[in-house]
Design an enzyme around this catalytic site. Structure first.
Site, PDB file in Angstrom:
ATOM      1  N   GLU A 149       0.835  -1.211   0.000  1.00 27.98           N
ATOM      2  CA  GLU A 149       0.000   0.000   0.000  1.00 27.98           C
ATOM      3  C   GLU A 149       0.867   1.257   0.000  1.00 27.98           C
ATOM      4  O   GLU A 149       0.524   2.257  -0.656  1.00 27.98           O
ATOM      5  CB  GLU A 149      -0.913  -0.016   1.218  1.00 27.98           C
ATOM      6  CG  GLU A 149      -1.986  -1.107   1.177  1.00 27.98           C
ATOM      7  CD  GLU A 149      -2.748  -1.220   2.482  1.00 27.98           C
ATOM      8  OE1 GLU A 149      -2.354  -0.542   3.471  1.00 27.98           O
ATOM      9  OE2 GLU A 149      -3.744  -1.974   2.542  1.00 27.98           O
ATOM     10  N   SER A 235      19.282  -8.423  -8.339  1.00 27.75           N
ATOM     11  CA  SER A 235      18.167  -8.489  -9.284  1.00 27.75           C
ATOM     12  C   SER A 235      18.417  -9.481 -10.411  1.00 27.75           C
ATOM     13  O   SER A 235      17.480 -10.018 -10.995  1.00 27.75           O
ATOM     14  CB  SER A 235      17.891  -7.115  -9.880  1.00 27.75           C
ATOM     15  OG  SER A 235      17.351  -6.247  -8.909  1.00 27.75           O
ATOM     16  N   HIS A 364       3.576 -10.351  -9.546  1.00 25.78           N
ATOM     17  CA  HIS A 364       5.027 -10.552  -9.463  1.00 25.78           C
ATOM     18  C   HIS A 364       5.677  -9.447  -8.637  1.00 25.78           C
ATOM     19  O   HIS A 364       6.527  -9.709  -7.785  1.00 25.78           O
ATOM     20  CB  HIS A 364       5.653 -10.581 -10.857  1.00 25.78           C
ATOM     21  CG  HIS A 364       7.154 -10.626 -10.834  1.00 25.78           C
ATOM     22  ND1 HIS A 364       7.857 -11.753 -10.475  1.00 25.78           N
ATOM     23  CD2 HIS A 364       8.073  -9.665 -11.078  1.00 25.78           C
ATOM     24  CE1 HIS A 364       9.150 -11.493 -10.522  1.00 25.78           C
ATOM     25  NE2 HIS A 364       9.312 -10.238 -10.875  1.00 25.78           N
ATOM     26  N   SER A 365       5.264  -8.227  -8.867  1.00 23.61           N
ATOM     27  CA  SER A 365       5.763  -7.069  -8.119  1.00 23.61           C
ATOM     28  C   SER A 365       4.766  -5.936  -8.328  1.00 23.61           C
ATOM     29  O   SER A 365       3.724  -6.108  -8.971  1.00 23.61           O
ATOM     30  CB  SER A 365       7.153  -6.651  -8.615  1.00 23.61           C
ATOM     31  OG  SER A 365       7.068  -6.079  -9.915  1.00 23.61           O
TER      32      SER A 365
END
Length: 472
Positions: A149, A235, A364-365
Site C-alpha cells: 500500500e 536483481s 510478481h511485483s
C-alpha cells in the site's frame, strides 16, 4: 495465456503427481564408493602400478577374459570401463524415455484442512517453535500488505510480496541455524525476519534512508545483512546460484558445521547458472541446499512454457544431486524437508535439491498486473483453498496452541509495529551523494573523483531534475 493459466491448476491438482506423507529423497545414484578420477587413473597407469586400481571399477576385466567361442554369443555381457565407471553393453537399441511412467511424489504432512496425515513421518516441532513460526508468518503477511500500500501511495518506489509463500519463507528458515549462509533470490524476506532482522531495518531499506545498510544504492526489498549471514539480494536472475556453491565449498574446506541455502524460482531454472551450479556442487560435493520455489509463474511465463520435464525435482538426478519434492504450502513438510536436507548436506558433504510446489498469489511485483495473463478465479482459488497460513493455524488450534484472542493480538501488534517503523523511516535523511562513490575501492580512483565532481556540477546547474532531499 488464460488457457496456460488453467493448466497450472491442473498441473498441481493432477492425480498423476501424488502427495504423500513419507519423507523420501530421490537419490541420484546407488550409494557406492566414488570411483577414482580420470587424472588419478592416468597417474596410476603412468607409474605402472595396477595394484591401486579400485576393484569395483575394474571387476569386469576378469569377466571379459573368456574363450573365443564365448565372445560371439556374450558380447552384450561385457562392459566399457569409462572414467566415470563401468557401463554395460546391450544388443538392443533403446532410447531413454523423456518422461517417467509416474510423476515424482510430493511430500506432505498436513492436508488442506490442517489435519495430520496419519501415515506421515516427520520432524517434530515444539509448541514454542510452532508459535514463533506462525506469528512470523502473520507478521510477514501484514508487512507485505502495508508496504504494498505504501508503494501504491508513492511513498516507496517498488515492492514485491510473498503472498501464498509464507510457509516456504518461515518454515525453511526455522530449520536452519544462524551459521548457515543464505543466498536469497528476492522473495525470501521471511527468512531474514526469522533471523532477527527488525521491522525498522526492513523499513529503512525500502525507504532508502541513510540508516539503510546499502546506503540507498539498491532497489527496495534488496535486503542484506552480514550479521545474519544473509547475502544481499541481486536483481539478476539466478546469478546467486554459482556464488552459493563457491561459498559452500569454502565451508567444506574450513570444515565448518554449517551449509549454504540458496533460493531460486522456477524461472531461474531456465538460466544457465542453475545448471552450472548444480553440476559444480555435485562434482565438488559442496554442502549446499538448492531450494526452488516452483510457484507456477516466472512473472507472466507459466511453467508449461519453462520446461517439459516433471518440474524441477527431476533435474537433480541428471547432475547427481539428491532431490525431494515438497508441498510448499505445508509448513511442517517444508520444515522437515529442510531439516533433513541440512543434516545430509553437512554430515555427508553433498548438495541437495528441494522443489517446493506452491503458488504466487500476489502479482510478481508492484510493476506487474497478473490478471492480464491468468484468470482471477485461479488466483482466488489458491488464496482461499490453499492458503498456507490458514492451514498451519488450523493445525495449531487442533493442538490447543492458538486461539482467536492470540490471533487478534498478533495481527494488531504486527500492524502497529510496521506502521511505526514506516513513520520513523520517513523521518530519517537520505544518504549523501558522496555515498554513491564509496565502498568499491579502499581509496577512490581518480576517475571516480572526476565522476563525482561532474555529478555535483550537474546537480547545481539542474536542481529541479534531482531529488531535493538528497544531501550534497
Amino acid at each position: 495465456m488464460r488457457k496456460s493459466g488453467s493448466s497450472i491448476i491442473k498441473h498441481f491438482k493432477s492425480s498423476s503427481s501424488s502427495i504423500i506423507g513419507s519423507l523420501a529423497l530421490t537419490s541420484p545414484t546407488p550409494l557406492t564408493p566414488p570411483p577414482p578420477s580420470f587424472p588419478q587413473i592416468l597417474r596410476i597407469l603412468a607409474a605402472g602400478d595396477l595394484s591401486n586400481f579400485c576393484s569395483r571399477r575394474f571387476e569386469s576385466v576378469k569377466a571379459e577374459t573368456m574363450r573365443d567361442s564365448d565372445n560371439t554369443h556374450r558380447t552384450h555381457d561385457r562392459a566399457l570401463e569409462f572414467p566415470e565407471g563401468k557401463v554395460k553393453f546391450t544388443p538392443k537399441m533403446r532410447f531413454i524415455s523423456e518422461t517417467a511412467k509416474e510423476r515424482e511424489c510430493c511430500y506432505r504432512i498436513l492436508d488442506d484442512n490442517g489435519n495430520h496425515i496419519l501415515s506421515s513421518n516427520h520432524v517434530q516441532v515444539s509448541e514454542e517453535v510452532a508459535v514463533k513460526m506462525y506469528t512470523n508468518m502473520v507478521t510477514l503477511q501484514t508487512m507485505d500488505t502495508i508496504f504494498y500500500e505504501a508503494q501504491r501511495q508513492g511513498r516507496i518506489s517498488f515492492y514485491l510480496t510473498t503472498v501464498g509463500e509464507e510457509a516456504i519463507n518461515i518454515a525453511s528458515a526455522a530449520a536452519l541455524t544462524i551459521d548457515d549462509i543464505v543466498f536469497p533470490q528476492y522473495r525470501e524476506a521471511g527468512v531474514l525476519l526469522w533471523r532477527g532482522f527488525t521491522l525498522q531495518e526492513f523499513a529503512n531499506q525500502c525507504f532508502s534512508n541513510k540508516s539503510d545498510y546499502g546506503k540507498g544504492r539498491q532497489m527496495p526489498i534488496h535486503y542484506g545483512s552480514n550479521k545474519l549471514n544473509y547475502v544481499t539480494v541481486a536483481s539478476t536472475v539466478a546469478s546467486q546460484l554459482p556464488h552459493a556453491v563457491g561459498a559452500a565449498y569454502s565451508l567444506k574446506m574450513d570444515r565448518k558445521d554449517a551449509c549454504v541455502v540458496v533460493y531460486v524460482g522456477d524461472g531461474g531454472t531456465s538460466e544457465g547458472d542453475f545448471h552450472a551450479a548444480l553440476n559444480f556442487a555435485a562434482v565438488k560435493d559442496a554442502p549446499v541446499i538448492f531450494f526452488c520455489r516452483n510457484n507456477g509463474w516466472a512473472i507472466s511465463t507459466p511453467t508449461s512454457d519453462q520446461f517439459r520435464s516433471d518440474g524441477v525435482v527431476v533435474k537433480g538426478r541428471a547432475y547427481g544431486v539428491r532431490s525431494i519434492r515438497v508441498d510448499g504450502n505445508d509448513a511442517l513438510a517444508v520444515y522437515g524437508a529442510v531439516y533433513a536436507a541440512r543434516d545430509m548436506a553437512i554430515k555427508e558433504q553433498r548438495p541437495i535439491l528441494i522443489e517446493a510446489l506452491t503458488y504466487r498469489v500476489g502479482h510478481h511485483s508492484t510493476s506487474d498486473d497478473s490478471t492480464k495473463y491468468r484468470p482471477v478465479e485461479e488466483i482466488e482459488w489458491w488464496k482461499m483453498e490453499r492458503d498456507p497460513i490458514s492451514r498451519f493455524r488450523k493445525w495449531m488450534e487442533n493442538n490447543g496452541w492458538w486461539s482467536d484472542k492470540q490471533e487478534l493480538e498478533a495481527r494488531n501488534d504486527a500492524r502497529k509495529q510496521i506502521l511505526h517503523a514506516i513513520q520513523e523511516a520517513e523521518k530519517v535523511d537520505k544518504p549523501p551523494v558522496a555515498d554513491i562513490f564509496t565502498d568499491v575501492y579502499d581509496s577512490p580512483s581518480s576517475d571516480l573523483h572526476e565522476q563525482e565532481k561532474l555529478l555535483r556540477d550537474t546537480i547545481r546547474r539542474h536542481p529541479c531534475d534531482y531529488p531535493s532531499d538528497v544531501p550534497l
